[in-house]
Write an enzyme that holds these catalytic residues in place. Structure first.
Site, PDB file in Angstrom:
ATOM      1  N   TYR A 130      -2.241 -19.780   6.494  1.00 37.06           N
ATOM      2  CA  TYR A 130      -2.184 -18.340   6.229  1.00 37.06           C
ATOM      3  C   TYR A 130      -2.720 -17.521   7.407  1.00 37.06           C
ATOM      4  O   TYR A 130      -2.281 -16.402   7.625  1.00 37.06           O
ATOM      5  CB  TYR A 130      -3.033 -17.994   4.996  1.00 37.06           C
ATOM      6  CG  TYR A 130      -2.299 -18.069   3.684  1.00 37.06           C
ATOM      7  CD1 TYR A 130      -1.891 -19.287   3.165  1.00 37.06           C
ATOM      8  CD2 TYR A 130      -2.018 -16.915   2.955  1.00 37.06           C
ATOM      9  CE1 TYR A 130      -1.231 -19.354   1.949  1.00 37.06           C
ATOM     10  CE2 TYR A 130      -1.357 -16.980   1.746  1.00 37.06           C
ATOM     11  CZ  TYR A 130      -0.964 -18.202   1.256  1.00 37.06           C
ATOM     12  OH  TYR A 130      -0.306 -18.266   0.057  1.00 37.06           O
ATOM     13  N   LYS A 158      -3.418 -33.539   1.736  1.00 36.77           N
ATOM     14  CA  LYS A 158      -2.251 -34.319   2.165  1.00 36.77           C
ATOM     15  C   LYS A 158      -2.716 -35.143   3.370  1.00 36.77           C
ATOM     16  O   LYS A 158      -2.170 -35.063   4.476  1.00 36.77           O
ATOM     17  CB  LYS A 158      -1.106 -33.353   2.511  1.00 36.77           C
ATOM     18  CG  LYS A 158       0.231 -34.015   2.821  1.00 36.77           C
ATOM     19  CD  LYS A 158       0.927 -34.590   1.603  1.00 36.77           C
ATOM     20  CE  LYS A 158       2.172 -35.361   2.037  1.00 36.77           C
ATOM     21  NZ  LYS A 158       2.728 -36.193   0.959  1.00 36.77           N
ATOM     22  N   ASP A 195       1.291 -33.796  -3.474  1.00 28.88           N
ATOM     23  CA  ASP A 195       2.556 -34.054  -4.182  1.00 28.88           C
ATOM     24  C   ASP A 195       2.272 -34.732  -5.535  1.00 28.88           C
ATOM     25  O   ASP A 195       2.835 -34.378  -6.567  1.00 28.88           O
ATOM     26  CB  ASP A 195       3.534 -34.886  -3.323  1.00 28.88           C
ATOM     27  CG  ASP A 195       2.875 -36.057  -2.606  1.00 28.88           C
ATOM     28  OD1 ASP A 195       1.636 -36.201  -2.671  1.00 28.88           O
ATOM     29  OD2 ASP A 195       3.616 -36.842  -1.976  1.00 28.88           O
ATOM     30  N   ASP A 207      -2.279 -22.000  -3.525  1.00 32.36           N
ATOM     31  CA  ASP A 207      -1.339 -20.935  -3.895  1.00 32.36           C
ATOM     32  C   ASP A 207      -0.237 -21.517  -4.775  1.00 32.36           C
ATOM     33  O   ASP A 207       0.106 -20.979  -5.825  1.00 32.36           O
ATOM     34  CB  ASP A 207      -0.744 -20.321  -2.625  1.00 32.36           C
ATOM     35  CG  ASP A 207       0.281 -19.237  -2.943  1.00 32.36           C
ATOM     36  OD1 ASP A 207      -0.013 -18.382  -3.796  1.00 32.36           O
ATOM     37  OD2 ASP A 207       1.379 -19.272  -2.337  1.00 32.36           O
ATOM     38  N   ASP A 222       0.231 -21.391  -9.290  1.00 30.72           N
ATOM     39  CA  ASP A 222       1.412 -20.826  -9.963  1.00 30.72           C
ATOM     40  C   ASP A 222       1.976 -21.864 -10.936  1.00 30.72           C
ATOM     41  O   ASP A 222       2.356 -21.550 -12.065  1.00 30.72           O
ATOM     42  CB  ASP A 222       2.522 -20.449  -8.959  1.00 30.72           C
ATOM     43  CG  ASP A 222       2.477 -18.968  -8.583  1.00 30.72           C
ATOM     44  OD1 ASP A 222       1.360 -18.396  -8.588  1.00 30.72           O
ATOM     45  OD2 ASP A 222       3.541 -18.390  -8.283  1.00 30.72           O
TER      46      ASP A 222
HETATM   47  C1  IPM Z   1      -1.512 -15.000  -4.425  1.00 31.31           C
HETATM   48  C2  IPM Z   1      -0.279 -14.398  -3.816  1.00 31.31           C
HETATM   49  C3  IPM Z   1      -0.559 -14.063  -2.351  1.00 31.31           C
HETATM   50  C4  IPM Z   1      -0.877 -15.360  -1.619  1.00 31.31           C
HETATM   51  C5  IPM Z   1       0.556 -13.272  -1.653  1.00 31.31           C
HETATM   52  C6  IPM Z   1       0.901 -11.993  -2.377  1.00 31.31           C
HETATM   53  C7  IPM Z   1       0.220 -12.997  -0.222  1.00 31.31           C
HETATM   54  O1  IPM Z   1       0.809 -15.247  -3.952  1.00 31.31           O
HETATM   55  O2  IPM Z   1      -2.562 -14.333  -4.426  1.00 31.31           O
HETATM   56  O3  IPM Z   1      -1.426 -16.133  -4.904  1.00 31.31           O
HETATM   57  O4  IPM Z   1       0.035 -16.060  -1.171  1.00 31.31           O
HETATM   58  O5  IPM Z   1      -2.052 -15.655  -1.477  1.00 31.31           O
HETATM   59 MG    MG Z   2       0.427 -16.974  -5.103  1.00 29.58          MG
END
Ligand code: IPM
Ligand code: MG
Length: 356
Positions: free
Chosen positions: A144, A189, A221, A245, A249
């Site tokens: 990042y 990883k 993975d 990240d 999700d």
């Molecule tokens: C999160 C989001 C952010 C990230 C984006 C919006 C930059 O996906 O906070 O998880 O990738 O960190």
């Molecule tokens: Mg995210």
């Protein structure tokens, strides 16, 4: 005696304003009920800020953020940029910059499961029941923030970590594991990446200071697979920025919806509290967004940011009561939901206030 706290609200883009409105309303109610003085200010970030000032994190926002005791954030992002890879100024830059500037290196993402929502997930209830995971996602390093290069036909994002960056997030995660289920899974990883080999080495060292915590190292993975196969096996998970990240999700589906998950970003100063969902422009302004992640972010602010455990519990239990009474926003409704109990953003926010 009541506390006195300055809270900066940064609604950001899309559904950000609709959901933070309810987070703020909950804070106001808690302040009144428990005798705390919460004062609020507001600032711009993301696409809204670009439109108004040309940059996604205006200096004024950063100054206000640094001067506050906690930040309640909504979301950033806009479809306009998603399909324009050449855009130099982008809404997400503001979020990354504020994380870096405030030193918010630890992103806590609890995967909290409300029993009432077991059927809202696409995973089987018997696989989910009893799951309770706390993710520690490293937030100010990794690919990042590494150097970026781009020519016409070549692009590169440098993935890098310093020892101290891994050590401090590992310590935060172990401290949490110690008072939870005493199990920590470090995800990397290391079979391929040098950064992951440093990560694993440092976590192994930190592990020695926590003999009571059982440590497991897992490749990312495999972790992605185990999370849906048997989520119950995880307690605390610590991982790098990009892996975190993606995995969080994925893990949000365990909780039924992205609209349910709150997060806390902390470091050594002001804490930053936000839902993990994004700006969701497809439903923005339609009173459809789920305000519960913002409200649960407030619970994290109260507990982690201000040390107000009882107040935090009150908020979580108000959410629980609304769910128990059968109320749902569209994203967490299922075929068995009573249609008359499917609420919009405002009505759901109001319900939680009533139960508070
Ligand atoms: C999160 C989001 C952010 C990230 C984006 C919006 C930059 O996906 O906070 O998880 O990738 O960190
Ligand atoms: Mg995210």
């Amino acid at each position: 005696m009541g506390l006195s706290k300055k809270i900066l609200v940064i609604p950001g883009d899309g559904i950000g304003a609709e959901v933070t409105t309810w987070g703020k309303a909950v804070l106001e109610k808690i302040g009144t009920d428990f005798g705390h003085t919460f004062t609020f200010d507001e600032a711009l970030m993301g696409h809204e800020a670009i439109e108004a000032t040309g940059t996604s994190l205006p200096d004024e926002t950063l100054a206000k953020a640094k001067a506050s005791d906690a930040i309640l954030f909504g979301a950033v992002g806009h479809i306009k940029y998603d399909n324009d890879p050449s855009a130099k100024v982008r809404p997400e830059q503001g979020l990354l910059k504020i994380r870096k500037e405030l030193g918010l290196y630890a992103n806590l993402r609890p995967i909290m499961l409300f029993d009432e929502l077991l059927d809202a997930s696409s995973l089987k209830p018997e696989v989910l029941k009893g799951t309770d995971i706390l993710f520690f996602r490293e937030l100010t390093g990794d690919v990042y923030f590494g150097e970026k290069k781009r020519t016409e036909d070549f692009a590169s994002d440098l993935m890098n970590y310093n020892r101290y960056e891994v050590e401090r997030i590992a310590i935060k995660a172990y401290e949490a594991a110690k008072v939870r289920g005493k199990k920590l899974c470090s995800v990397d990883k290391a079979n391929v990446l040098e950064t992951s080999r440093l990560w694993r080495e440092v976590v192994q060292e930190v592990a020695k200071r926590y003999p009571d915590v059982e440590t497991e190292h897992m490749f990312v993975d495999n972790a992605a697979m185990q999370l849906v196969k048997n989520p119950k096996k995880f307690d605390v998970v610590v991982t790098a920025n990009l892996f975190g990240d993606i995995l969080t999700d994925e893990a949000s589906q365990i909780a039924g919806s992205m609209g349910m998950l709150a997060s806390a970003s902390i470091g050594d100063g002001t804490g930053f509290f936000e839902p993990i969902h994004g700006s969701a422009h497809d439903i923005a302004g339609q009173d459809k967004a789920n305000p519960l992640a913002s409200i649960l972010s407030v619970a994290l602010m109260l507990e982690i940011g201000f040390g107000l455990k009882e107040e935090a519990k009150k908020v979580t239990s108000a959410v629980d009561k609304a769910l128990k009474a059968g109320y749902r926003t569209g994203d967490i409704a299922d075929s068995k939901t009573d249609k008359s109990k499917i609420l919009g953003t405002k009505a759901m926010g109001q319900k939680v206030l009533e139960y508070l």
